[in-house]
Design a protein around this motif. Structure first.
Motif, PDB file in Angstrom:
ATOM      1  N   MET A  47      10.230   5.798 -11.468  1.00 50.09           N
ATOM      2  CA  MET A  47       8.827   5.374 -10.965  1.00 50.09           C
ATOM      3  C   MET A  47       8.210   4.303 -12.110  1.00 50.09           C
ATOM      4  O   MET A  47       7.985   5.162 -13.389  1.00 50.09           O
ATOM      5  CB  MET A  47       8.016   6.673 -10.657  1.00 50.09           C
ATOM      6  CG  MET A  47       8.340   7.556  -9.826  1.00 50.09           C
ATOM      7  SD  MET A  47       7.384   9.124  -9.478  1.00 50.09           S
ATOM      8  CE  MET A  47       7.410   9.825 -11.020  1.00 50.09           C
ATOM      9  N   ASN A  48       8.147   3.287 -11.684  1.00 51.22           N
ATOM     10  CA  ASN A  48       7.476   2.248 -12.640  1.00 51.22           C
ATOM     11  C   ASN A  48       6.014   1.829 -12.235  1.00 51.22           C
ATOM     12  O   ASN A  48       5.566   2.082 -11.382  1.00 51.22           O
ATOM     13  CB  ASN A  48       8.378   1.058 -12.776  1.00 51.22           C
ATOM     14  CG  ASN A  48       9.895   1.650 -13.189  1.00 51.22           C
ATOM     15  OD1 ASN A  48      10.178   2.033 -14.091  1.00 51.22           O
ATOM     16  ND2 ASN A  48      10.825   0.719 -12.237  1.00 51.22           N
ATOM     17  N   SER A  49       5.327   1.312 -13.176  1.00 49.63           N
ATOM     18  CA  SER A  49       4.020   1.091 -12.837  1.00 49.63           C
ATOM     19  C   SER A  49       3.136   1.947 -12.212  1.00 49.63           C
ATOM     20  O   SER A  49       2.428   1.502 -11.185  1.00 49.63           O
ATOM     21  CB  SER A  49       3.997  -0.547 -12.072  1.00 49.63           C
ATOM     22  OG  SER A  49       4.645  -1.349 -12.480  1.00 49.63           O
ATOM     23  N   LEU A  50       3.143   2.927 -13.061  1.00 47.27           N
ATOM     24  CA  LEU A  50       2.499   4.115 -12.148  1.00 47.27           C
ATOM     25  C   LEU A  50       0.825   3.970 -12.377  1.00 47.27           C
ATOM     26  O   LEU A  50       0.385   3.293 -13.283  1.00 47.27           O
ATOM     27  CB  LEU A  50       2.943   5.405 -12.985  1.00 47.27           C
ATOM     28  CG  LEU A  50       4.280   5.952 -12.632  1.00 47.27           C
ATOM     29  CD1 LEU A  50       4.660   6.962 -13.602  1.00 47.27           C
ATOM     30  CD2 LEU A  50       4.228   6.589 -11.244  1.00 47.27           C
ATOM     31  N   LYS A  51       0.412   4.343 -11.069  1.00 44.18           N
ATOM     32  CA  LYS A  51      -0.861   4.250 -10.986  1.00 44.18           C
ATOM     33  C   LYS A  51      -1.686   5.712 -10.851  1.00 44.18           C
ATOM     34  O   LYS A  51      -1.014   6.572 -10.490  1.00 44.18           O
ATOM     35  CB  LYS A  51      -1.324   3.435  -9.671  1.00 44.18           C
ATOM     36  CG  LYS A  51      -0.728   2.117  -9.789  1.00 44.18           C
ATOM     37  CD  LYS A  51      -0.966   1.717  -8.180  1.00 44.18           C
ATOM     38  CE  LYS A  51      -0.217   0.284  -8.021  1.00 44.18           C
ATOM     39  NZ  LYS A  51      -0.327  -0.380  -6.580  1.00 44.18           N
ATOM     40  N   PRO A  52      -3.104   5.858 -11.205  1.00 50.82           N
ATOM     41  CA  PRO A  52      -3.539   7.276 -10.893  1.00 50.82           C
ATOM     42  C   PRO A  52      -3.417   7.804  -9.510  1.00 50.82           C
ATOM     43  O   PRO A  52      -3.369   8.933  -9.293  1.00 50.82           O
ATOM     44  CB  PRO A  52      -5.133   6.788 -11.198  1.00 50.82           C
ATOM     45  CG  PRO A  52      -4.984   5.658 -12.462  1.00 50.82           C
ATOM     46  CD  PRO A  52      -4.115   4.772 -11.971  1.00 50.82           C
ATOM     47  N   ASP A  53      -3.283   6.761  -8.642  1.00 50.82           N
ATOM     48  CA  ASP A  53      -3.126   7.174  -7.024  1.00 50.82           C
ATOM     49  C   ASP A  53      -1.748   8.048  -7.006  1.00 50.82           C
ATOM     50  O   ASP A  53      -1.571   8.618  -5.944  1.00 50.82           O
ATOM     51  CB  ASP A  53      -3.212   6.114  -6.193  1.00 50.82           C
ATOM     52  CG  ASP A  53      -4.709   5.800  -6.101  1.00 50.82           C
ATOM     53  OD1 ASP A  53      -5.156   4.722  -5.299  1.00 50.82           O
ATOM     54  OD2 ASP A  53      -5.626   6.645  -6.452  1.00 50.82           O
ATOM     55  N   ASP A  54      -0.898   7.889  -8.064  1.00 52.85           N
ATOM     56  CA  ASP A  54       0.437   8.290  -7.888  1.00 52.85           C
ATOM     57  C   ASP A  54       0.433   9.776  -8.214  1.00 52.85           C
ATOM     58  O   ASP A  54       1.434  10.630  -8.198  1.00 52.85           O
ATOM     59  CB  ASP A  54       1.556   7.590  -8.756  1.00 52.85           C
ATOM     60  CG  ASP A  54       1.735   6.203  -7.950  1.00 52.85           C
ATOM     61  OD1 ASP A  54       1.973   5.385  -8.848  1.00 52.85           O
ATOM     62  OD2 ASP A  54       1.974   6.106  -6.862  1.00 52.85           O
ATOM     63  N   THR A  55      -0.615  10.187  -8.764  1.00 55.15           N
ATOM     64  CA  THR A  55      -0.698  11.986  -9.254  1.00 55.15           C
ATOM     65  C   THR A  55      -0.789  12.540  -8.049  1.00 55.15           C
ATOM     66  O   THR A  55      -1.210  12.401  -6.902  1.00 55.15           O
ATOM     67  CB  THR A  55      -2.110  11.792  -9.828  1.00 55.15           C
ATOM     68  OG1 THR A  55      -2.181  11.046 -11.193  1.00 55.15           O
ATOM     69  CG2 THR A  55      -2.383  13.058 -10.323  1.00 55.15           C
TER      70      THR A  55
END
Length: 124
Positions: A82-90
């Motif tokens: 998982m790259n370029s993780l965003k808060p929405d990936d929580t």
């Protein structure tokens, strides 16, 4: 097949994590495997899937170009980079397996083995 998911943690936005789904059982090499996730207050949703040979993969639109699913048959393990993780990936991430799958990887039904989940938290 018994599945053990690991690799979750706390990461800042833009960072990377690699999840692992380790399996016991001789049928894993013939099983399709997928990652799902459940965010707080939301239903569990498909993230990525890979067929038994690794020759076919599928991704949710929200993670395309950022996540990569792969498998190492020698280690009986499927990975989710998982790259370029965003808060929405929580979310809590779960891996699931289905022997001799004939329906699309992204469909929730048909997965007969599930791991216990690993928490991924992305801070802004």
């Amino acid at each position: 097949v018994q599945l053990q998911a690991s690799g979750g943690g706390l990461v800042q936005a833009g960072g990377s994590l690699r999840l692992s789904c380790a399996a016991s059982g001789r049928t894993f090499s013939r099983s399709a495997v997928a990652w799902f996730r459940r965010a707080p207050g939301k239903e569990r949703g498909f993230v990525a899937g890979i067929n038994f040979s690794g020759g076919n993969t599928d991704y949710a639109e929200s993670v395309k170009e950022r996540f990569i699913i792969s498998r190492d048959s020698a280690k009986n393990t499927v990975y989710l980079q998982m790259n370029s993780l965003k808060p929405d990936d929580t979310a809590v991430y779960y891996c699931a397996a289905d022997l001799a799958r004939t329906i699309p990887l992204s469909w929730n039904r048909g997965y007969t083995s599930w791991g216990q989940g690993t928490q991924v938290t992305v801070s802004s």
